[in-house]
Design a protein around this motif. Structure first.
Motif, PDB file in Angstrom:
ATOM      1  N   ASN A  25     -26.001  32.794   0.433  1.00 19.06           N
ATOM      2  CA  ASN A  25     -27.425  32.527   0.639  1.00 19.06           C
ATOM      3  C   ASN A  25     -27.671  31.317   1.528  1.00 19.06           C
ATOM      4  O   ASN A  25     -28.682  31.235   2.223  1.00 19.06           O
ATOM      5  N   THR A  26     -26.744  30.363   1.504  1.00 25.29           N
ATOM      6  CA  THR A  26     -26.953  29.106   2.227  1.00 25.29           C
ATOM      7  C   THR A  26     -26.416  29.151   3.652  1.00 25.29           C
ATOM      8  O   THR A  26     -27.099  28.729   4.599  1.00 25.29           O
TER       9      THR A  26
ATOM     10  N   ASN B  19     -34.291  28.104  -1.159  1.00 30.19           N
ATOM     11  CA  ASN B  19     -33.776  28.048   0.206  1.00 30.19           C
ATOM     12  C   ASN B  19     -34.733  28.745   1.166  1.00 30.19           C
ATOM     13  O   ASN B  19     -35.015  28.245   2.258  1.00 30.19           O
ATOM     14  N   ASN B  20     -35.258  29.908   0.755  1.00 31.77           N
ATOM     15  CA  ASN B  20     -36.192  30.649   1.612  1.00 31.77           C
ATOM     16  C   ASN B  20     -37.479  29.871   1.864  1.00 31.77           C
ATOM     17  O   ASN B  20     -38.071  29.958   2.948  1.00 31.77           O
ATOM     18  N   TYR B  21     -37.927  29.103   0.874  1.00 34.52           N
ATOM     19  CA  TYR B  21     -39.157  28.330   1.009  1.00 34.52           C
ATOM     20  C   TYR B  21     -38.963  27.034   1.800  1.00 34.52           C
ATOM     21  O   TYR B  21     -39.920  26.299   2.023  1.00 34.52           O
ATOM     22  N   GLY B  22     -37.714  26.744   2.180  1.00 39.23           N
ATOM     23  CA  GLY B  22     -37.467  25.590   3.031  1.00 39.23           C
ATOM     24  C   GLY B  22     -37.200  24.285   2.306  1.00 39.23           C
ATOM     25  O   GLY B  22     -37.015  23.247   2.953  1.00 39.23           O
ATOM     26  N   LEU B  23     -37.129  24.305   0.980  1.00 42.70           N
ATOM     27  CA  LEU B  23     -36.925  23.055   0.251  1.00 42.70           C
ATOM     28  C   LEU B  23     -35.516  22.498   0.484  1.00 42.70           C
ATOM     29  O   LEU B  23     -35.339  21.292   0.638  1.00 42.70           O
TER      30      LEU B  23
ATOM     31  N   THR C  74     -26.101  24.202  -3.764  1.00 36.87           N
ATOM     32  CA  THR C  74     -26.755  24.566  -2.502  1.00 36.87           C
ATOM     33  C   THR C  74     -27.132  23.328  -1.698  1.00 36.87           C
ATOM     34  O   THR C  74     -26.924  23.279  -0.473  1.00 36.87           O
ATOM     35  N   ALA C  75     -27.681  22.325  -2.376  1.00 41.80           N
ATOM     36  CA  ALA C  75     -28.110  21.116  -1.673  1.00 41.80           C
ATOM     37  C   ALA C  75     -26.918  20.392  -1.047  1.00 41.80           C
ATOM     38  O   ALA C  75     -26.967  19.977   0.115  1.00 41.80           O
ATOM     39  N   PHE C  76     -25.832  20.226  -1.813  1.00 43.44           N
ATOM     40  CA  PHE C  76     -24.669  19.507  -1.287  1.00 43.44           C
ATOM     41  C   PHE C  76     -23.986  20.294  -0.174  1.00 43.44           C
ATOM     42  O   PHE C  76     -23.495  19.702   0.799  1.00 43.44           O
TER      43      PHE C  76
END
Length: 584
Positions: free
Chosen positions: A318-319, A450-454, A503-505
């Motif tokens: 996803n990322t 992720n899709n919303y851009g956060l 996901t963030a890292f």
């Protein structure tokens, strides 16, 4: 003088507890009337019969019961006679009122124990979501993304504190998304059509067959019978038999609790190492800690060796839009995993050694167990062949155009048709369905964050900070790895940690110049190994720690030491290996 006594007897006989059950009062005595729960009343009844009865074991059950009733009834009446002569009227009245209220509620019904959610953890979860929801969204973040983040973090807090089972918490999170219009129903439940959660659920059904047929125990006993004559050899035999079973049993808790902990405990007892008598250090302390620390290593070596590994693979796709296949994972983890499996038991053998260096009884015990098991049964043979077919398709599926989930379904079909595993047993595999639910929920919410851009917004903020330090991508990634790894002290679940931070890292590491697939695999592997830090960080931790062979201080101390060794091995030896196979 006798009128107050007579009045007291009549008053007692009219009191609500006695009116409700005079026979029960005769059996229980005075103390039972102050207990509020009906199941506790039954327990007290049993205790009184056991402790007050003067009967010897040879006397009949009926006479013992009668004697205990007489004794308990006498105690009850004597107690209230004493109250009559020594207490003031209002004190006696309040005593009766208190007794009545304790046993029966105001409506006349006995109070029921609470079977719902743990309220404090539930309040903490809800409060997290509400507080974040009320904070204005930062510049560059849409309101919808911020609201989804609030629900997502509330779900993560719920998964950590567990006011309800994980699946129920995750389902509540999805419900909140739909209720607040943050996600549509189709979006919130979209991940239930994802193949990864189903792969891990089917793998749980496989583990049921492995344990049910006894094939897992047979493999472990074979290793011990061959290599278990010394303490170190015994440890290695358990370590590598557990690693051999890891790809087929996706739950480290099931491997530890269903197969290896009973075996390890029996071996410790056979070598004279017990808990509570000062013999823990003979063998048990070292063996328990060794088996635990290597269980997190074997979990990191295969995509299907730990329940949260497919979540890492899914979030990777996803990322960065790159997939991690079963073979990709196994090849990349093979060399550093084997080195860790060899080094960690040996290191613990020197820094936390068993006082018994040889275990001549262990091979004999294993051979006795194998002899009792007899030759392989038909179901064991079917299970072994099915496993070979399934793992073979996982390895060569790319060539044959068969994906991992299809291979797993084919293997399960064989087990169902042959009756090795029944569908009723699959339906009863609660952990599998629970895992399927919370996996799908976390995948859906993380995907839409992720899709919303956060995620991209967060990555840019961290990149701006870390990038300002002027470090190379290798050093920057090293800092991220340490932050990701040691933040696990605050998590009681690998899945919760992955869902909250992976996901963030990964996004930050990629933005800083780290090869994306390399970063994803390193974070995926370490998501298992970091479970060795504490006695609650992964499913096998409370199982082995609960055996009471190792103190908490030593568990944490050696956990930190082994974490440093594992990071050096996986980033050092692993780094060279990954360079060789072209991962970076």
């Amino acid at each position: 003088m006798f009128r107050p006594i007579f009045y007291r007897f009549s008053e007692l006989l009219r009191s609500p507890p006695l009116m409700a059950s005079s026979a029960l009062a005769c059996n229980l005595g005075y103390s039972a009337l102050t207990h509020r729960r009906s199941h506790a009343l039954k327990s007290s009844h049993s205790n009184v019969l056991g402790t007050l009865s003067p009967c010897s074991p040879s006397r009949s059950h009926l006479s013992c019961r009668s004697s205990s009733r007489f004794s308990s009834s006498s105690n009850f009446l004597l107690k209230h006679l004493a109250d009559t002569f020594s207490s003031k009227p209002h004190a006696r009245s309040s005593r009766i009122s208190a007794d009545s209220g304790a046993a029966v509620s105001a409506s006349g019904k006995q109070s029921e124990p609470w079977h719902g959610a743990a309220l404090k953890p539930l309040a903490a979860s809800i409060a997290t979501g509400v507080l974040l929801w009320l904070i204005p969204a930062p510049s560059g973040v849409s309101r919808n993304a911020w609201q989804l983040l609030a629900i997502f973090l509330a779900t993560i807090v719920g998964i950590i504190t567990q006011p309800l089972p994980l699946g129920a918490v995750a389902l509540m999170g999805l419900g909140a998304c739909v209720l607040t219009k943050t996600l549509t129903f189709a979006a919130a439940f979209s991940a239930f059509g994802d193949p990864i959660p189903w792969l891990i659920a089917i793998a749980f059904f496989f583990s049921r067959g492995f344990i049910k047929t006894g094939l897992g125990n047979r493999v472990a006993y074979q290793f011990v019978s061959l290599f278990g004559s010394s303490s170190l050899g015994l440890g290695y035999s358990l370590v590598f038999s557990e690693a051999l079973l890891a790809p087929a049993i996706p739950s480290v808790s099931a491997r530890a609790g269903g197969i290896f902990l009973p075996l390890v405990k029996s071996l410790c007892v056979a070598c004279g190492s017990n808990t509570g008598d000062g013999t823990e250090s003979r063998l048990g302390s070292w063996l328990m800690l060794t088996c635990f620390q290597t269980s997190v290593i074997s979990s990191s070596m295969f995509l299907t060796a730990m329940a949260a590994n497919p979540l890492s693979a899914n979030l990777t796709y996803n990322t960065i839009k790159q997939s991690i296949g079963w073979t990709d994972w196994a090849v990349a983890a093979l060399v550093p995993g084997l080195v860790s499996l060899v080094v960690v038991p040996l290191l613990l053998y020197f820094v936390y050694p068993p006082t018994v260096k040889s275990s001549p009884d262990a091979p004999k015990l294993a051979r006795d167990k194998l002899e009792k098991m007899g030759p392989m049964t038909k179901n064991e043979i079917i299970m072994a062949l099915t496993l070979l077919v399934t793992v073979g398709l996982w390895i060569f599926g790319g060539v044959l155009n068969v994906d991992a989930v299809t291979a797993a379904i084919l293997g399960l079909t064989i087990l169902l048709i042959t009756g090795v595993v029944t569908w009723k047993e699959c339906l009863a595999e609660a952990v599998a369905w629970d895992t399927l639910t919370w996996f799908a929920a976390l995948i859906a919410m993380a995907g839409y964050l992720n899709n919303y851009g956060l995620i991209s917004w967060f990555s840019q903020a961290v990149v701006k900070f870390v990038g300002g330090l002027g470090l190379s991508w290798q050093l920057s990634f090293g800092i991220l790895v340490l932050l990701y790894f040691y933040s696990h002290y605050f998590f009681a679940s690998g899945a919760a940690h992955i869902g909250a931070m992976f996901t963030a890292f990964l996004s930050v590491a990629s933005a800083l110049g780290t090869p994306p697939l390399f970063a994803a695999m390193v974070l995926s592997f370490l998501s298992n190994i970091m479970g060795g830090l504490t006695h609650y960080g992964i499913g096998s931790a409370p199982i082995f720690y609960g055996a009471n062979y190792v103190s908490l201080a030593k568990w944490w101390g050696y956990g930190f030491l082994i974490s440093i060794v594992n990071i050096i091995i996986w980033l050092g030896v692993g780094g060279f290996w990954w360079k060789t196979i072209g991962l970076w």
